[in-house]
Write a protein that holds these residues in place. Structure first.
Motif, PDB file in Angstrom:
ATOM      1  N   ALA A 159      -4.861  17.750  -6.772  1.00 19.06           N
ATOM      2  CA  ALA A 159      -5.068  17.167  -5.447  1.00 19.06           C
ATOM      3  C   ALA A 159      -4.303  17.910  -4.362  1.00 19.06           C
ATOM      4  N   GLN A 181      -5.440   8.352  -5.440  1.00 22.13           N
ATOM      5  CA  GLN A 181      -6.701   9.027  -5.122  1.00 22.13           C
ATOM      6  C   GLN A 181      -6.732   9.637  -3.726  1.00 22.13           C
ATOM      7  N   ASP A 182      -6.146   8.974  -2.743  1.00 24.13           N
ATOM      8  CA  ASP A 182      -6.227   9.464  -1.370  1.00 24.13           C
ATOM      9  C   ASP A 182      -4.938  10.123  -0.897  1.00 24.13           C
ATOM     10  N   ARG A 204      -3.892  13.199  -0.800  1.00 23.66           N
ATOM     11  CA  ARG A 204      -4.017  14.397   0.043  1.00 23.66           C
ATOM     12  C   ARG A 204      -4.382  14.014   1.472  1.00 23.66           C
ATOM     13  N   GLU A 205      -5.249  13.025   1.645  1.00 16.90           N
ATOM     14  CA  GLU A 205      -5.617  12.594   2.982  1.00 16.90           C
ATOM     15  C   GLU A 205      -4.434  11.924   3.681  1.00 16.90           C
ATOM     16  N   ARG A 206      -3.645  11.177   2.933  1.00 17.91           N
ATOM     17  CA  ARG A 206      -2.440  10.570   3.531  1.00 17.91           C
ATOM     18  C   ARG A 206      -1.491  11.648   4.040  1.00 17.91           C
ATOM     19  N   CYS A 254      -2.861  13.253   7.204  1.00 19.29           N
ATOM     20  CA  CYS A 254      -2.654  12.419   8.387  1.00 19.29           C
ATOM     21  C   CYS A 254      -1.216  12.468   8.883  1.00 19.29           C
ATOM     22  N   ASP A 283       0.811  -1.217   0.000  1.00 15.04           N
ATOM     23  CA  ASP A 283       0.000   0.000   0.000  1.00 15.04           C
ATOM     24  C   ASP A 283       0.844   1.267   0.000  1.00 15.04           C
TER      25      ASP A 283
END
Length: 385
Positions: free
Chosen positions: A305, A373-374, A376-378, A381, A28
């Protein structure tokens, strides 16, 4: 005790981040630290490489300067970009990858203490090779702006002095994705002409251009054919990293010296790789246009993003820089937090030029948009931003 030529070489950082990511064995993790790509090489190159493995003639040291067919293809490739002609027999040598070619050129033109001007930021491996050749790196600043990087022409002028022997310019540049404008190339050419300097042109990513840009080869400017040494490779455009095949194309006046260095350094190229490299260079469809379109789409996705972060827009290439210092996070810390809390591997730019210390590099050549895709969220965090 470390020998003097290594004392100013800190490494490139990519190896440490890559090893740390590998040790986690986590699929991942977004691999944004290293210049690999998931896009496949040209099919014809793969087929010819398979054939070469069973060809006894490919299991040979000869010819030391590379297969004649590959030299002809490389000389024609550079000549087409520059709008000039090169003689494959006397003005082209095949190298064991592009960076081996860069080192061989520097060893052929630089006396100990000679200065070589590079852009800042630039690839640490180029700076390190100047040191290995006994040269002294000097730097012309790249300035970030809303539309990407631009060369500070006053800084370029200030970097050139009486000990300057050469300018070493990569376009698109790594890690920034900077591409010189025609006016900037003209200024570079003018300094070379006025100062009697060599221009070592790292063309490893020459055609990986975004936003409709076209190739501008420095040897196309008046008087520059005899001052420009072009070093290219199949690694990036042709997605053939593991083949370790590059080429050096330049005026006959210097190429015999480059040949002597090549014979004294790596001696010869990867025999079983040259047929595939030739096939890539001469393919009807080398897949470069499709690959560039895909890399550009990934660049565009990341720019959207990460639009609220200090990311500088690359004009081409495989990577972009983010100014983490402006967020209050030093790049080594930012890199560690991303790996530990965001499952993102990214390399801090220490050693990539005096002005590079504030940046972290994201490579977008090896991860499809579906896996980004994620991102920005990574980052949120990891950095709480």
């Amino acid at each position: 005790m470390t020998v003097s030529r290594l004392r100013k070489i800190p490494g490139i950082g990519v190896d440490r981040v890559g090893d740390a990511a590998d040790a986690l064995c986590d699929p991942d993790i977004l691999r944004l630290e290293n210049l690999d790509t998931d896009l496949r090489p040209p099919a014809v190159a793969l087929a010819r490489t398979h054939e070469a493995i069973d060809d006894d003639a490919a299991n040979s040291y000869l010819p030391f300067t590379g297969l004649r067919s590959l030299r002809e293809a490389a000389a024609a490739r550079v000549g087409h970009s520059a709008g000039v002609e090169y003689d494959a027999a006397s003005e082209c040598i095949v190298s064991a990858g592009g960076l081996a070619g860069i080192l061989n050129v520097l060893l052929a033109i630089v006396e100990p203490g000679d200065e070589v001007v590079l852009t800042d930021p630039t690839y640490a491996g180029l700076i390190n090779r100047v040191h290995l050749a006994g040269g002294v790196p000097k730097f012309a600043r790249l300035r970030p702006g809303p539309d990407g990087w631009r060369l500070d022409l006053d800084s370029l002028t200030a970097a050139i002095g009486p000990r300057t022997k050469a300018l070493l310019v990569m376009s698109p540049s790594m890690p920034s994705g900077y591409v010189p404008s025609p006016d900037e190339w003209q200024a570079i050419a003018r300094h070379c002409e006025n100062g009697g300097l060599w221009l070592v042109y790292d063309a490893a990513m020459e055609r990986i251009l975004f936003d409709g840009r076209s190739v501008v080869h420095p040897a196309s400017f008046p008087g520059m054919r005899d001052r420009t040494i072009t070093v290219g490779a199949v690694s990036k455009e042709y997605r053939m990293i593991g083949w370790r095949v590059g080429w050096i194309v330049g005026p006959q006046s210097i190429m015999n010296d480059v040949r002597l260095v090549s014979l004294s350094n790596v001696v010869c190229q990867v025999g079983i790789a040259m047929a595939g490299a030739t096939a890539a260079l001469t393919a009807t469809d080398d897949g470069v246009a499709a690959a560039v379109a895909e890399w550009e789409s990934r660049r565009n996705f990341l720019m959207d993003a990460l639009s609220d972060l200090p990311v500088i827009r690359p004009h081409g290439g495989w990577s972009m820089l983010i100014d983490t210092r402006s967020l209050g996070i030093e790049p080594p810390e930012a890199s560690g937090l991303l790996l530990d809390h965001g499952k993102i591997a990214a390399t801090p730019m220490g050693g990539w030029g005096p002005g590079a210390e504030r940046y972290l590099r994201f490579v977008f050549a090896n991860e499809p948009v579906s896996r980004l895709q994620d991102i920005r969220e990574r980052i949120r965090c990891a950095w709480r931003t």
